[in-house]
Design a protein around this motif. Sequence first.
Motif, short mmCIF file in Angstrom:
data_model
loop_
_atom_site.label_atom_id
_atom_site.label_comp_id
_atom_site.label_asym_id
_atom_site.label_seq_id
_atom_site.Cartn_x
_atom_site.Cartn_y
_atom_site.Cartn_z
N VAL A 1 0.94 -1.25 0.00
CA VAL A 1 -0.61 -0.08 0.12
C VAL A 1 0.99 1.35 0.25
O VAL A 1 1.72 1.44 0.21
N GLY A 2 0.59 2.33 -0.21
CA GLY A 2 1.20 3.59 -0.45
C GLY A 2 2.01 3.46 -1.50
O GLY A 2 2.53 2.59 -2.21
N THR A 3 3.03 4.88 -1.82
CA THR A 3 3.58 4.71 -2.98
C THR A 3 4.87 4.82 -1.39
O THR A 3 6.01 4.35 -2.81
N GLU A 4 5.34 5.22 -0.41
CA GLU A 4 6.81 4.54 -0.12
C GLU A 4 7.21 3.72 -0.18
O GLU A 4 5.85 2.62 -0.16
N LEU A 5 7.85 3.23 0.47
CA LEU A 5 8.62 2.10 0.18
C LEU A 5 8.76 1.11 1.78
O LEU A 5 9.12 0.35 1.84
N ASN A 6 8.06 1.99 2.84
CA ASN A 6 8.28 1.91 4.31
C ASN A 6 7.53 0.87 4.18
O ASN A 6 7.24 0.11 5.55
N GLU B 1 -4.89 8.12 3.09
CA GLU B 1 -4.31 8.88 3.02
C GLU B 1 -2.86 8.58 1.48
O GLU B 1 -2.79 10.30 0.91
N ASP B 2 -3.07 7.73 0.51
CA ASP B 2 -2.10 7.72 0.12
C ASP B 2 -2.66 6.58 -0.81
O ASP B 2 -2.33 5.16 -1.06
N PRO B 3 -3.37 6.51 -1.86
CA PRO B 3 -4.46 5.60 -2.66
C PRO B 3 -3.74 4.79 -3.10
O PRO B 3 -4.41 4.16 -3.90
N TYR B 4 -2.36 4.56 -3.44
CA TYR B 4 -2.19 4.16 -4.60
C TYR B 4 -1.42 2.55 -4.03
O TYR B 4 -0.74 3.06 -2.69
N LYS C 1 -0.18 -2.37 -10.31
CA LYS C 1 -0.54 -1.05 -9.76
C LYS C 1 -1.76 -0.76 -10.05
O LYS C 1 -2.76 -1.41 -10.81
N VAL C 2 -2.39 -0.48 -8.58
CA VAL C 2 -3.82 -0.65 -8.28
C VAL C 2 -4.01 1.48 -7.49
O VAL C 2 -3.18 1.70 -7.44
N ARG C 3 -4.81 1.82 -8.18
CA ARG C 3 -5.80 2.31 -7.33
C ARG C 3 -6.96 2.05 -6.29
O ARG C 3 -7.48 1.75 -6.49
N ALA C 4 -7.03 2.79 -4.42
CA ALA C 4 -7.73 2.33 -3.96
C ALA C 4 -9.33 3.14 -4.23
O ALA C 4 -8.49 4.28 -4.06
N VAL C 5 -10.10 2.99 -3.71
CA VAL C 5 -11.19 3.86 -4.25
C VAL C 5 -12.42 2.90 -2.70
O VAL C 5 -13.18 1.93 -2.78
#
Length: 129
Positions: A25-30, A63-66, A79-83
């Motif tokens: 989840v999210g674009t951060e790698l953490n 907070e970060d839907p990707y 790759k997805v987007r959360a809605v």
Amino acid sequence: MKSKQRFSEEILAVIHKERILGIHVGTELNHRVIGIWVVVVNGRVFVRSYTMKPHSWWRTFLEDPYGEIFVAKRKRGIKVRAVQVKSEKLKEAVSAAYKEKYNTPGSVGYVAEMSRSPSRDTTTELVAI
């Protein structure tokens, strides 16, 4: 605006069959890849959070839907987007799909909890991008 990108029929069939979906989840790698329950309803992919903890996958998506999903032991994610789902009718269909798919004695209690608020209110569609 609706996405024209869709999951292939092959990917949808695998998601429908498999009991666990790998997700980042999210674009951060953490955030690490974790396994969550997933259902397919009318050719669309849905997930729900059971715990809703402060740093859960669902709260991160708010907070970060990707993110990315990992299907059938593929090394590359999709790759997805959360809605977030607002429709009560669609939430009910997702509840029914969870009840049908996760019907083992060890799963039914979790499914019952996930079919009620507040877990039901975390119903999220994963849209391919």
